[in-house]
Scaffold this motif. Structure first.
Motif, PDB file in Angstrom:
ATOM      1  N   LYS A  16       1.050  -1.074   0.025  1.00 57.92           N
ATOM      2  CA  LYS A  16       0.602  -0.036  -0.215  1.00 57.92           C
ATOM      3  C   LYS A  16       0.811   1.295   0.205  1.00 57.92           C
ATOM      4  O   LYS A  16       0.371   2.318  -0.029  1.00 57.92           O
ATOM      5  CB  LYS A  16      -1.215   0.265   0.920  1.00 57.92           C
ATOM      6  CG  LYS A  16      -1.877  -1.176   0.910  1.00 57.92           C
ATOM      7  CD  LYS A  16      -2.811  -1.438   2.508  1.00 57.92           C
ATOM      8  CE  LYS A  16      -3.888  -2.391   2.307  1.00 57.92           C
ATOM      9  NZ  LYS A  16      -5.109  -2.242   3.187  1.00 57.92           N
ATOM     10  N   THR A  19       0.095   4.774  -2.448  1.00 56.65           N
ATOM     11  CA  THR A  19      -1.196   5.209  -2.007  1.00 56.65           C
ATOM     12  C   THR A  19      -0.982   6.073  -0.377  1.00 56.65           C
ATOM     13  O   THR A  19      -2.315   6.104   0.080  1.00 56.65           O
ATOM     14  CB  THR A  19      -2.577   4.132  -1.753  1.00 56.65           C
ATOM     15  OG1 THR A  19      -2.116   2.944  -0.867  1.00 56.65           O
ATOM     16  CG2 THR A  19      -2.519   3.442  -2.973  1.00 56.65           C
ATOM     17  N   ALA A  20       0.148   5.491   0.404  1.00 58.70           N
ATOM     18  CA  ALA A  20       0.415   6.483   1.674  1.00 58.70           C
ATOM     19  C   ALA A  20      -0.327   8.247   1.480  1.00 58.70           C
ATOM     20  O   ALA A  20      -0.038   8.513   2.467  1.00 58.70           O
ATOM     21  CB  ALA A  20       1.189   6.441   2.441  1.00 58.70           C
ATOM     22  N   GLU A  22      -2.206  10.279   0.330  1.00 57.30           N
ATOM     23  CA  GLU A  22      -3.512  10.086   0.810  1.00 57.30           C
ATOM     24  C   GLU A  22      -3.929   9.350   2.139  1.00 57.30           C
ATOM     25  O   GLU A  22      -4.396  10.510   2.997  1.00 57.30           O
ATOM     26  CB  GLU A  22      -4.989   9.526  -0.664  1.00 57.30           C
ATOM     27  CG  GLU A  22      -6.268  10.352   0.512  1.00 57.30           C
ATOM     28  CD  GLU A  22      -7.131   9.817  -0.537  1.00 57.30           C
ATOM     29  OE1 GLU A  22      -8.142   8.962  -0.161  1.00 57.30           O
ATOM     30  OE2 GLU A  22      -6.934   9.682  -1.645  1.00 57.30           O
ATOM     31  N   ALA A  23      -3.527   8.957   2.928  1.00 60.51           N
ATOM     32  CA  ALA A  23      -3.806   8.924   3.950  1.00 60.51           C
ATOM     33  C   ALA A  23      -2.917   9.516   5.381  1.00 60.51           C
ATOM     34  O   ALA A  23      -3.358  10.335   6.604  1.00 60.51           O
ATOM     35  CB  ALA A  23      -3.718   7.289   4.028  1.00 60.51           C
ATOM     36  N   ILE A  24      -1.422  10.010   5.102  1.00 61.24           N
ATOM     37  CA  ILE A  24      -0.625  10.732   5.460  1.00 61.24           C
ATOM     38  C   ILE A  24      -1.780  11.790   5.478  1.00 61.24           C
ATOM     39  O   ILE A  24      -2.103  12.756   7.639  1.00 61.24           O
ATOM     40  CB  ILE A  24       0.221  11.405   4.645  1.00 61.24           C
ATOM     41  CG1 ILE A  24       1.647   9.698   4.877  1.00 61.24           C
ATOM     42  CG2 ILE A  24       1.237  11.868   5.266  1.00 61.24           C
ATOM     43  CD1 ILE A  24       2.353   9.830   4.259  1.00 61.24           C
ATOM     44  N   ASN A  25      -2.091  12.873   4.246  1.00 59.33           N
ATOM     45  CA  ASN A  25      -2.332  13.835   4.623  1.00 59.33           C
ATOM     46  C   ASN A  25      -3.674  14.021   5.302  1.00 59.33           C
ATOM     47  O   ASN A  25      -4.187  15.630   6.121  1.00 59.33           O
ATOM     48  CB  ASN A  25      -3.094  14.230   2.890  1.00 59.33           C
ATOM     49  CG  ASN A  25      -1.708  14.576   2.607  1.00 59.33           C
ATOM     50  OD1 ASN A  25      -1.005  14.864   2.645  1.00 59.33           O
ATOM     51  ND2 ASN A  25      -2.108  14.486   0.751  1.00 59.33           N
ATOM     52  N   GLU A  26      -4.906  13.029   5.572  1.00 62.76           N
ATOM     53  CA  GLU A  26      -5.686  12.560   6.053  1.00 62.76           C
ATOM     54  C   GLU A  26      -5.387  12.921   7.587  1.00 62.76           C
ATOM     55  O   GLU A  26      -5.898  13.640   8.256  1.00 62.76           O
ATOM     56  CB  GLU A  26      -6.610  11.441   5.810  1.00 62.76           C
ATOM     57  CG  GLU A  26      -7.633  11.643   4.986  1.00 62.76           C
ATOM     58  CD  GLU A  26      -8.332   9.598   4.336  1.00 62.76           C
ATOM     59  OE1 GLU A  26      -7.839   9.449   5.180  1.00 62.76           O
ATOM     60  OE2 GLU A  26      -8.467   9.676   3.777  1.00 62.76           O
ATOM     61  N   ARG A  27      -4.473  12.091   8.472  1.00 62.53           N
ATOM     62  CA  ARG A  27      -4.082  12.081   9.715  1.00 62.53           C
ATOM     63  C   ARG A  27      -3.358  13.394   9.798  1.00 62.53           C
ATOM     64  O   ARG A  27      -4.090  13.793  10.404  1.00 62.53           O
ATOM     65  CB  ARG A  27      -3.043  11.036   9.854  1.00 62.53           C
ATOM     66  CG  ARG A  27      -3.971   9.881   9.737  1.00 62.53           C
ATOM     67  CD  ARG A  27      -3.118   8.498   9.669  1.00 62.53           C
ATOM     68  NE  ARG A  27      -4.282   7.104   9.493  1.00 62.53           N
ATOM     69  CZ  ARG A  27      -4.651   6.953   8.911  1.00 62.53           C
ATOM     70  NH1 ARG A  27      -4.913   8.129   7.515  1.00 62.53           N
ATOM     71  NH2 ARG A  27      -5.114   5.808   8.668  1.00 62.53           N
ATOM     72  N   LEU A 151       3.157   7.563   7.153  1.00 61.70           N
ATOM     73  CA  LEU A 151       1.529   6.836   7.745  1.00 61.70           C
ATOM     74  C   LEU A 151       1.495   6.696   9.447  1.00 61.70           C
ATOM     75  O   LEU A 151       0.761   6.819   9.646  1.00 61.70           O
ATOM     76  CB  LEU A 151       1.112   5.533   6.623  1.00 61.70           C
ATOM     77  CG  LEU A 151       0.248   5.299   6.958  1.00 61.70           C
ATOM     78  CD1 LEU A 151      -1.203   6.723   7.072  1.00 61.70           C
ATOM     79  CD2 LEU A 151      -0.708   4.763   5.824  1.00 61.70           C
ATOM     80  N   HIS A 152       2.420   5.384   9.678  1.00 58.55           N
ATOM     81  CA  HIS A 152       2.557   4.928  10.733  1.00 58.55           C
ATOM     82  C   HIS A 152       2.436   5.765  11.817  1.00 58.55           C
ATOM     83  O   HIS A 152       2.198   6.529  12.545  1.00 58.55           O
ATOM     84  CB  HIS A 152       3.395   3.501  11.204  1.00 58.55           C
ATOM     85  CG  HIS A 152       3.196   3.310  12.512  1.00 58.55           C
ATOM     86  ND1 HIS A 152       4.669   3.360  13.163  1.00 58.55           N
ATOM     87  CD2 HIS A 152       2.551   3.398  13.232  1.00 58.55           C
ATOM     88  CE1 HIS A 152       4.991   2.936  14.320  1.00 58.55           C
ATOM     89  NE2 HIS A 152       3.091   2.739  14.946  1.00 58.55           N
ATOM     90  N   GLN A 155      -0.725   8.289  12.247  1.00 59.19           N
ATOM     91  CA  GLN A 155      -1.153   7.339  12.455  1.00 59.19           C
ATOM     92  C   GLN A 155      -0.946   7.394  13.868  1.00 59.19           C
ATOM     93  O   GLN A 155      -2.204   7.985  14.530  1.00 59.19           O
ATOM     94  CB  GLN A 155      -1.539   6.331  12.022  1.00 59.19           C
ATOM     95  CG  GLN A 155      -2.671   5.596  12.839  1.00 59.19           C
ATOM     96  CD  GLN A 155      -3.265   4.338  11.610  1.00 59.19           C
ATOM     97  OE1 GLN A 155      -3.208   3.805  11.152  1.00 59.19           O
ATOM     98  NE2 GLN A 155      -2.873   3.196  12.964  1.00 59.19           N
TER      99      GLN A 155
END
Length: 166
Positions: A16, A19-20, A22-27, A151-152, A155
């Protein structure tokens, strides 16, 4: 062997990595929102040994900037040995607790965008480039792992921040 964080449950799924961003930006967006909330005390440490939400925000900002430099170094040099970021020293040396929360919120968003730009420019071959990484122990890591570790960090530290304001 799959890596998993015992504290927050994050699983390092290297498939994954691409795709990290987008998830980083959300957090990061959620962490920045807490720092911008004038009704929340982000400067105080709830426990002396635990950073305040502001200090975690500063740390996350610096993680994103350091990780960006690591990605760029790995694209320039084969297997660079990038030094540890000095996470504990930065809290004092950069005066995390004295920084303005709104400034840190803006800088967090900027740092996430800069890191994301570095990741989105990676080719298929670049994702497999490696560097020496010194946390939690020294080992050779791919840029896929760097993306997932970042990303970790996002989060985990969002969790650190929100647990203090609940």
């Amino acid at each position: 062997m799959t890596e998993e964080c015992a504290q927050c449950g994050f699983v390092y799924d290297l498939t994954k990595a691409t795709t990290a961003v987008e998830a980083i930006n959300e957090r990061v967006g959620a962490a920045a929102a807490v720092l911008r909330d004038g009704d929340v005390d982000v400067r105080s440490r709830r426990h002396p040994e635990v950073w305040s939400p502001l200090e975690y925000g500063c740390h996350l900002r610096d993680v994103l900037l350091v990780q960006r430099e690591r990605v760029l170094a790995a694209r320039r040099v084969d297997r660079p040995d990038y030094p540890a970021m000095g996470r504990d020293e930065r809290v004092v040396h950069d005066g995390y607790a004295e920084q303005e929360p709104a400034d840190v919120a803006r800088q967090l968003a900027d740092a996430a965008q800069m890191f994301g730009n570095a990741l989105t420019r990676l080719s298929d071959d670049d994702w497999n480039r490696t560097l020496l990484y010194h946390f939690p122990e020294t080992s050779e890591r791919s840029l896929r792992w760097v993306a997932m570790h970042t990303l970790h960090e996002a989060q985990h530290h969002l969790r650190d921040i929100t647990h203090q304001i609940d």
